[in-house]
Enzyme design. Structure first.
Site, PDB file in Angstrom:
ATOM      1  N   ASP A 180     -15.447 -43.832 -27.871  1.00 51.96           N
ATOM      2  CA  ASP A 180     -15.438 -45.245 -28.243  1.00 51.96           C
ATOM      3  C   ASP A 180     -15.618 -45.473 -29.741  1.00 51.96           C
ATOM      4  OD1 ASP A 180     -14.931 -46.109 -25.710  1.00 51.96           O
ATOM      5  OD2 ASP A 180     -16.951 -46.832 -25.287  1.00 51.96           O
TER       6      ASP A 180
ATOM      7  N   CYS B 114      -8.826 -51.685 -20.468  1.00 50.52           N
ATOM      8  CA  CYS B 114      -7.970 -51.339 -21.602  1.00 50.52           C
ATOM      9  C   CYS B 114      -6.892 -50.340 -21.204  1.00 50.52           C
ATOM     10  CB  CYS B 114      -8.805 -50.733 -22.729  1.00 50.52           C
ATOM     11  SG  CYS B 114      -9.901 -51.897 -23.543  1.00 50.52           S
TER      12      CYS B 114
ATOM     13  N   LYS C 143     -23.224 -53.438 -24.317  1.00 53.14           N
ATOM     14  CA  LYS C 143     -22.401 -53.889 -23.193  1.00 53.14           C
ATOM     15  C   LYS C 143     -22.343 -52.836 -22.093  1.00 53.14           C
ATOM     16  CE  LYS C 143     -17.851 -53.434 -23.476  1.00 53.14           C
ATOM     17  NZ  LYS C 143     -17.109 -52.858 -22.329  1.00 53.14           N
ATOM     18  N   ASN C 144     -22.160 -51.574 -22.490  1.00 56.08           N
ATOM     19  CA  ASN C 144     -21.995 -50.509 -21.508  1.00 56.08           C
ATOM     20  C   ASN C 144     -23.291 -50.170 -20.777  1.00 56.08           C
ATOM     21  OD1 ASN C 144     -19.290 -50.328 -22.096  1.00 56.08           O
ATOM     22  ND2 ASN C 144     -19.512 -48.599 -23.493  1.00 56.08           N
TER      23      ASN C 144
ATOM     24  N   ARG D  45     -14.110 -58.742 -25.911  1.00 50.15           N
ATOM     25  CA  ARG D  45     -14.700 -58.077 -24.744  1.00 50.15           C
ATOM     26  C   ARG D  45     -15.911 -57.231 -25.126  1.00 50.15           C
ATOM     27  NH1 ARG D  45     -11.353 -54.126 -22.536  1.00 50.15           N
ATOM     28  NH2 ARG D  45     -13.072 -53.896 -21.081  1.00 50.15           N
TER      29      ARG D  45
ATOM     30  N   ARG E 184      -7.747 -43.501 -15.845  1.00 45.90           N
ATOM     31  CA  ARG E 184      -9.168 -43.260 -15.612  1.00 45.90           C
ATOM     32  C   ARG E 184      -9.344 -43.312 -14.100  1.00 45.90           C
ATOM     33  NH1 ARG E 184     -12.223 -47.093 -19.909  1.00 45.90           N
ATOM     34  NH2 ARG E 184     -10.571 -48.574 -19.409  1.00 45.90           N
TER      35      ARG E 184
END
Length: 427
Positions: A314, A124, A22-23, A406, A129
């Protein structure tokens, strides 16, 4: 609202196919805004965040077609994205609030259209951030940016120009944003102290194939030459290293034996070292990698999250879940986000023994976990609770699974195919 019920105590055995990252997929999709030429992406995961990014890009004018990947419907999607014309330079709050990666459109819209209005991001709830690195980097490339009414309002009437920017701290998102913007900037852009994650390398390789000269790929200094035209290309999203590490930990948690199809040990070197120290064997196979316990018991190990190539933040929550069942104690230190221990009270509901002190959590292994009603607080915390539930006695009911959706494609299907007793309960 959907929930996931897990009845623990079953070993995982068989095969799990690792999805595309995904990233990696999200910034690759944003790169389509650079050109009116089509960008074809293979191995795109089917996830809520991908759908959100598709919605965002479509409202900017990107035409998107989706088809089953070469491995079939259940094994990734092929997306063809074409931005013939930018129809809007505003990224609205209703979309951006759902996913922080939405703000990656800031630089490319500014570079292509000379203006952009992008909502301050959501995502999230794992701590601040800040967007300041995105803003400072784009200002170094000639942009004027103000914050007005919850939006970043950016202008570069003559387009962006190449510049040199040194990140005061490593930022994956800001590195991606500036890389994509630099592809259209006039002249040469040099990014120092850039992020080095595999997802950054995947993006750099895509931009290079599109015709952008990039030096220093895989290092902390990237040199990018701006261009005015791009190639139409096909590009594959790399396997998801976070999913790879997550399933490796789930297998270890249940004392199982699973081959992770498409998983790559080289993408999780630091994680693999920690797992091996904890008593887990990871070995390459023709199709991916095999995971099983080495000699039966798990052993406590200390980990500290750091930018790549360090231990990824993560995977911190998942590692903590694993350590709750290890012999002895382990210290887990989080240096990336200040609010990423919200899964600890939920693990405690299952019988885990975890003590938090500032940025560190001391985990003392317990003989068993007990199923309980638990609540996901963010994407990675949600899957850590699922991992804990796989080895717990009795039923675990996981609430707020929209976080899970997600970032993890077909989690219940993949785990149940390996023997887990897991099901989605429709809300």
């Amino acid at each position: 609202m959907d929930r996931i019920r897990i009845r623990g105590g079953r070993q995982l055995k068989g095969q799990i196919r690792i999805s595309g990252a995904k990233n990696a997929a999200l910034p690759l999709m944003v790169a389509s805004l650079l050109t009116d030429k089509p960008l074809t992406l293979h191995n795109v995961p089917r996830l809520a965040d991908i759908t959100t990014m598709m919605q965002l890009l479509q409202q900017h004018g990107v035409e998107i077609s989706a088809a089953a990947g070469e491995n079939g419907h259940s094994h990734g999607t092929t997306l063809v994205l074409k931005a013939s014309k930018i129809t809007s330079t505003t990224a609205p709050y209703d979309i951006v609030r759902k996913m922080r990666a939405s703000m990656l459109v800031l630089g490319v819209l500014l570079a292509r259209e000379g203006q952009a209005k992008v909502s301050l991001p959501g995502g999230c709830a794992i701590g601040a951030r800040p967007v300041d690195l995105h803003i400072a980097g784009l200002k170094a490339m000639g942009a004027e940016i103000d914050i007005d009414g919850g939006y970043m309002v950016a202008r570069a009437p003559k387009g962006l120009r190449g510049g040199r920017y040194t990140f005061p701290k490593v930022s994956v998102g800001a590195t991606e944003d500036l890389m994509i913007a630099a592809a259209l900037a006039r002249g040469t852009t040099v990014l120092d102290n850039a992020a080095r994650e595999p997802e950054i390398t995947n993006l750099a390789e895509c931009l290079s194939a599109m015709g952008v000269p990039i030096g220093g790929i895989g290092t902390e200094t990237l040199t990018i030459e701006g261009v005015t035209s791009f190639n139409a290309i096909e590009h594959a999203v790399i396997p998801d290293r976070i999913e790879t590490g997550t399933y490796a930990m789930a297998v270890a948690m249940t004392a199982g034996d699973v081959e992770l199809i498409g998983g790559r040990v080289d993408l999780i070197d630091t994680v693999a070292a920690s797992l091996r120290a904890a008593g887990v064997t990871l070995e390459d196979t023709e199709k991916g990698m095999r995971v099983h316990r080495t000699n039966g018991a798990l052993h406590g190990v200390d980990v500290m999250t750091e930018p790549f190539p360090g231990f990824p933040t993560d995977l911190q929550a998942q590692m903590m879940a694993l350590m709750t069942r290890a012999e002895g104690a382990s210290m887990i230190t989080e240096t990336i986000f200040e609010s990423r221990f919200m899964h600890v009270p939920e693990l405690a509901r299952m019988g885990a023994n975890v003590t938090i002190h500032h940025q560190s959590a001391l985990v003392r292994g317990v003989p068993k976990l007990r199923g309980a009603e638990v609540m996901a607080t963010d994407l990675r915390a949600s899957v850590s609770l699922a991992i804990a539930g796989l080895s717990a006695e009795g039923d675990t009911m996981l609430h707020r699974v929209y976080h899970l959706d997600r970032g993890f494609e077909r989690l219940e299907e993949k785990l149940s195919a390996c023997g887990a007793d897991i099901e989605r309960v429709k809300g």
